[in-house]
Enzyme design. Structure first.
Site, mmCIF file in Angstrom:
data_model
loop_
_atom_site.group_PDB
_atom_site.id
_atom_site.type_symbol
_atom_site.label_atom_id
_atom_site.label_comp_id
_atom_site.label_asym_id
_atom_site.label_seq_id
_atom_site.Cartn_x
_atom_site.Cartn_y
_atom_site.Cartn_z
ATOM 1 N N ASP A 312 -31.110 123.209 -37.778
ATOM 2 C CA ASP A 312 -31.373 124.208 -36.833
ATOM 3 C C ASP A 312 -30.065 125.218 -36.685
ATOM 4 O O ASP A 312 -29.209 124.779 -36.043
ATOM 5 C CB ASP A 312 -31.796 123.750 -35.418
ATOM 6 C CG ASP A 312 -32.331 124.749 -34.565
ATOM 7 O OD1 ASP A 312 -32.110 125.927 -34.907
ATOM 8 O OD2 ASP A 312 -32.765 124.455 -33.244
ATOM 9 N N ASP A 328 -30.048 136.508 -41.391
ATOM 10 C CA ASP A 328 -31.265 137.069 -41.456
ATOM 11 C C ASP A 328 -32.170 136.312 -40.435
ATOM 12 O O ASP A 328 -32.852 135.340 -41.053
ATOM 13 C CB ASP A 328 -31.647 137.179 -42.903
ATOM 14 C CG ASP A 328 -32.820 138.292 -42.980
ATOM 15 O OD1 ASP A 328 -33.046 139.067 -42.385
ATOM 16 O OD2 ASP A 328 -33.541 137.826 -44.017
ATOM 17 N N CYS A 381 -36.161 141.945 -40.399
ATOM 18 C CA CYS A 381 -37.078 143.001 -41.324
ATOM 19 C C CYS A 381 -38.305 143.365 -40.140
ATOM 20 O O CYS A 381 -39.355 143.497 -40.551
ATOM 21 C CB CYS A 381 -37.564 142.463 -42.411
ATOM 22 S SG CYS A 381 -38.625 140.962 -42.096
#
Length: 454
Positions: A312, A328, A381
């Site tokens: 994690d 990201d 994104c």
């Protein structure tokens, strides 16, 4: 209404309509899974093709099913507006796949140039095949005949960008970016995204071989056709699929040759591959064993190797800190609706709030893993400020040691429209306009380059 791309050839009147039935059945099943069961299209499509109801379909039928689904999702708002004109009592409850059958049938009539006799007959057959929808076969016939007769005029009276954007997203984008930019974002989603490849070398040569074109970033852009695994160079590991915007955050780390770099939330591995090709010593971290397996398979195909860790990233604490980190983070993915038209119907405001909490935890832990003077690039994104600008502002408020590192416009690839000198990058799907809509666009991305002082 006009289609954004030519539709696959429809069955002719002289052929048995059963020939076109498996593709339509697959499309209805896919739409049912996405819209009624709230399952991601890529997951459902993968299962259907790998051993499910699309496993034995010929390539032509698979392509037709995907085209029907993509058109139905991209233009769902307009199609629903047309259907609602002819469903005087609304949709009946507990009707199985009735709605996906009507939606996909209307999509073929309004947008895919399928002859009415074929689209309507096959839709009725689909209804008859479903035990819960079969009692509505006459309704399917009547509604779709009216769609064929009057639907185009109704749809033409709507603004496609607004009509095909759910209210929750439209309202968000108007608040964040203004109505004009919200309209540009929404309009870009009506055309399927092209495919971008990051190539190891010789982009001009690969563009010629694959009938694509080289973008200013060095990526090779192709129109979406065929199975990517069957293209020259795929099995040899000469390139990988990566939207041009998704390739920018790794560039923002600068020269990473010989540096110890962590790629957090790394799967499926495109950014890891970029960092490895740039000479970094990469530790790729992901909490999913399945996704980490995919990352390793992708790197093996590319002939690259990284240290991989299943953990994690919000709590992981290795013994040694890093010179640079790329995070990201998981996000709402609203910047990728061009290639994932199911997202508006799977995500919500609640999801964005929950993801923002996760992103904050990931950022705090990433900072703790960074050496003094090290660089951290955070990216998503997403088009939502809560997952981008607001995250960075909140991080800096919590941690005075974090500073935004200036960014030269030429570092991503020289466009000040999205690369700000402040160290912030923000792209929108309507940007990177080329000579036609089919060749244009990029994912909506946010990225910030940060440094840790002391």
């Amino acid at each position: 209404m006009t289609a954004s791309k030519p539709a696959p050839e429809a069955p002719s009147r002289t052929r048995d309509h059963q020939v076109g039935l498996p593709a339509r059945r697959a499309a209805a099943n896919l739409l049912n899974a996405v819209l009624q069961k709230k399952q991601p299209l890529d997951d459902v499509l993968g299962r259907a093709q790998d051993g499910g109801y699309m496993f034995d379909l010929p390539a032509r039928d698979r392509a037709l099913a995907r085209a029907i689904v993509g058109t139905s999702l991209r233009r769902r708002g307009q199609i629903d507006a047309v259907l609602n004109n002819f469903l005087e009592r609304g949709l009946p409850a507990k009707a199985g796949t009735l709605y996906p059958i009507l939606l996909s049938g209307a999509a073929q009539l309004l947008l895919m140039n399928v002859p009415p006799h074929a689209a309507i007959d096959l839709a009725v057959r689909l209804a008859q095949w479903d035990p819960r929808a079969k009692r509505y076969d006459k309704l399917v016939n009547a509604v779709l005949r009216r769609v064929a007769d009057k639907g185009e005029g109704i749809a033409a009276g709507l603004d496609p960008a607004r009509a095909n954007t759910p209210d929750w997203l439209w309202d968000r984008w108007v608040r964040a970016w203004g109505e004009a930019r919200a309209h540009q974002i929404a309009a870009s989603h009506l055309v399927e995204a092209p495919r971008d490849l990051t190539v190891k070398s010789d982009p001009e040569g690969w563009a010629e071989r694959l009938e694509g074109r080289v973008l200013p970033s060095g990526s090779v852009r192709l129109l979406p056709k065929g199975r990517i695994e069957e293209f020259p160079g795929f099995s040899d590991g000469e390139w990988w699929v990566q939207d041009v915007a998704a390739a920018l955050p790794a560039r923002m780390l600068g020269d990473v040759a010989g540096k110890r770099v962590a790629d957090l939330c790394a799967a499926p591995g495109g950014k890891t591959a970029q960092l490895l090709l740039a000479g970094a010593d990469v530790v790729a971290v992901d909490n999913s064993a399945t996704r980490l397996k995919l990352l390793n398979e992708n790197l093996k195909r590319l002939g690259l190797a990284a240290e991989t860790v299943q953990a994690d990233a919000a709590t992981w604490q290795p013994e040694e800190r890093f010179d640079a980190i790329l995070l990201d983070a998981p996000c709402s993915s609203t910047g990728t609706i061009r290639r994932h038209p199911d997202i508006p119907y799977l995500k919500s405001d609640k999801d964005i709030a929950e993801l923002a909490g996760l992103q904050a935890r990931l950022l705090d832990n990433a900072v703790s893993l960074l050496k003094p003077g090290g660089r951290l690039v955070y990216s998503t994104c997403s088009l939502e400020p809560e997952e981008g600008e607001a995250q960075v502002a909140a991080l800096m408020a919590r941690n005075p040691a974090i500073r935004i590192h200036p960014l030269r416009p030429d570092e991503p690839f020289g466009d000040t429209e999205w690369a700000k000198a402040s160290g912030i990058l923000r792209t929108f799907p309507f940007q990177l306009q080329l000579d036609s809509p089919e060749w244009s666009g990029m994912d909506g991305f946010f990225a910030a380059r940060l440094t840790r002082e002391g």
